[in-house]
Motif scaffolding. Sequence first.
Motif: not given
Length: 239
Positions: A19-23, A80-89, A109-117
Motif C-alpha cells: 500500500e505504501i509503495r502504491r501510494m 543517488a540521493a537517499i531518503i529513509i522512510i521509516s516508522g522508527r521515530a 505515517p507521512f503525507e505523500p505531498a511531503e515526500v514529493v517535496a
Amino acid sequence: MTDPSCPPAHVAILDDEPEIRRMLALALEDAGFRTSSFGRATEFEAALKRTAPDVCLVDLGLPDRDGLALVHRLALESGAAIIIISGRAQVQDRVTGLELGADDYIIKPFEPAEVVARVRARLRKSRTDSDRPARTARFNGWTAHFDRYLLQSQSGEEVPVSHAEAEMLRLFLEAPKRLISRAQMQEQLGGGAGETFDRAMDVRISRLRTKLGEDPKNPRLIKTIYGAGYIFLGDVTWG
C-alpha cells in the motif's frame, strides 16, 4: 512544472508494504517523476545493476536485509540521493540513518505531498552540485574526487566517502578558513533539524576527520569553534 527538455527523474521505492509503495508511486508519478517499486532488498539491488535512480526511498524494516546496512552501502557505492522512510521515530535511529549516509529521514505515517517535496529538494541540491564546473579539489596532500565519491592520499590510497560526507566536505572546501555555522549547515545540507541534525552533523564530521587521518583530540583541518560552528583550515585548490 516538468522541463520537457529533461527526462523525468527516476525515484526507486523500496518498502515491504504494497500500500505504501502504491501510494508513493502514484504521488510521485502525478508530480512528473518516473518510479520503480520493490518489496525486497534483493530485487532492488538486482535492479541497481541495470539502472541508476536519481533518488532512493528506503524503508528500514525490510524482510531480507538490514535497512541501515543497505543505506550505508548505497551511500558509498551509488550517486543517488537517499531518503529513509521509516516508522522508527527515536532520535538515535534518525541520527544513525543520517550518519550512515542518508540525505534525509521521513517518519511514518507521512503525507505523500511531503515526500514529493523532499524528493524535489534533494534533486534541486544535486542539480546545483552538478552545475559546478570543478569536480576535484586538492588540499593538504589529499585530492577529493566529488564525481567518484573518493578521497585520494598522496601515496595513492583511495578512501570512499558517502554522498552525505561528500556534501559536508564540499561545504568546507568551498569556504576555507571561514566559520561555517550550524545554521549554514542546516540551510545547505538539510536532512533534519534540532538535536537530530546537530548530532548527525557531529558524527559526519567525526567520520570525515577519521578518513583524513586527523587526531580526534587535536584536529588540524576541521576545527570545532564551540558554540559557533566549524572552520576548515587547509589551503584548497580546485581543478
